[in-house]
Write an enzyme that holds these catalytic residues in place. Structure first.
Site: not given
Ligand code: HH2
Length: 332
Positions: A227, A262
């Protein structure tokens, strides 16, 4: 297909004894790190297989990016991106524990029918009023995350009088609402939402004060993987260069009470949290290895206090408080 409660057994058993690793699998074109890589079913299946082989305990499947500024994805499109993949994964890996990363109750409902058993809702089940009912009826485990605002607006000007107290109170309220809706306590995990309506300093404070969130009495999931606060702290590194920084956050998050991490990089994360587990949880595997290590004695291990034995209040020995307010408007 086995009932959800049965499928969740392996992670219930492992929870607390070791850190669980949730591998991220986004089928989106625009996620901030893996966007576009796993949009085809074959690419997503190959990635899932790799993450399971690397030791992922859970696969978290997402069909809508929640990066700052992201526009909502229509329900039909989110279903098209996620449901066929979940069906294929459930058929191919019947023992795999699948999570659906969504804020939409219809997507969650169909994902649970297709083989998922966890609903990971970044809104803490506040964006869709039907979500709690869907989770309760299916017996699903829920990850309830804190967010300030919505993905579209959350990084415009995040503001808190006391970020740790406010996130703790919101998470407590989310958990209470979930229990009132009929979701049993053991099916609730909480997440402070790193990067979701937070400045760099807010993220750091939440991580340092994980014991305060842990004192709510629920397992804590942490999502720091690649992040933007890591990039900022390292002089502006892009997501591709944030692995080492991520691993540092994982080790400390485990020491401060995280139960589930995660991540995008499963192999690296599994290795990092196993070492963190050996240090802070005194895990049996770590003690086995110690007996073969001629340079160590069991007292080397025992001389480190375990955070898990101390009181859950503020046991953080690091009390930096820089007034850094940098925020990133495009990455969480
Ligand atoms: N972060 C993201 C998405 N979902 N869920 C939880 N519980 N906690 C988190 O920190 C979290 C999450 C963001 O990461 P990513 O899925 O890689 O990115 P994007 O939202 O751009 O798909």
């Amino acid at each position: 297909m086995q009932a959800i409660a049965e499928r969740l057994q392996p992670i219930r058993h492992a929870l607390g004894a070791r850190t669980l690793v949730m591998g991220v699998l986004n089928t989106t074109p625009d996620s901030f790190y893996d966007g576009g890589r796993y949009a085809s079913l074959n690419a997503a299946l190959a990635r899932a297989e790799q993450m399971l082989a690397e030791g992922a305990d859970i696969l978290d499947i997402g069909g809508e990016s929640t990066r700052p500024g992201a526009e909502p994805v229509p329900e039909d499109e989110e279903l098209r991106r996620t449901i066929p993949l979940i069906e294929a994964l459930a058929a191919r890996y019947p023992n795999a524990i699948l999570s659906i990363d969504t804020t939409k109750s219809r997507v969650a409902e169909l994902a649970l029918q297709a083989g998922a058993c966890i609903i990971n809702d970044i809104s803490g089940m506040t964006f869709d009023p039907r979500m709690a009912e869907v989770a309760a009826q299916a017996g699903a485990l829920v990850v309830l995350m804190h967010i300030q605002g919505t993905p579209r607006t959350m990084q415009l000007s995040p503001h808190y009088a006391d970020v740790v107290a406010e996130v703790r109170d919101t998470l407590r309220a989310h958990a209470q609402r979930a229990e009132q809706a009929g979701i049993p306590r053991e099916n609730i995990w909480l997440d402070p939402g790193i990067g979701f309506g937070k400045t760099v300093q807010h993220n750091l404070q939440l991580l340092r004060h994980l014991p305060t969130l842990k004192s709510l009495g629920y397992p804590i999931l942490i999502g720091t993987s690649r992040k933007s606060f890591i990039g900022h702290l390292l002089g502006g590194l892009p997501p591709e260069e944030r692995l080492e920084g991520t691993l540092a956050t994982l080790a400390l998050a485990v020491a401060w009470g995280a139960d589930i991490v995660r991540v995008h990089d499963v192999q690296a994360a599994v290795r990092a949290v196993r070492i963190a587990d050996a240090l802070v949880r005194h895990s049996p595997n770590a003690n086995d290895s110690l007996s073969l290590d001629r340079d160590s004695t069991p007292s080397d291990c025992d001389s480190f206090p375990s955070n898990r034995d101390s009181t859950p209040s503020d046991r953080n020995p690091f009390s930096m408080d820089r007034n850094q307010t940098t925020i990133d408007r495009k990455q969480p």
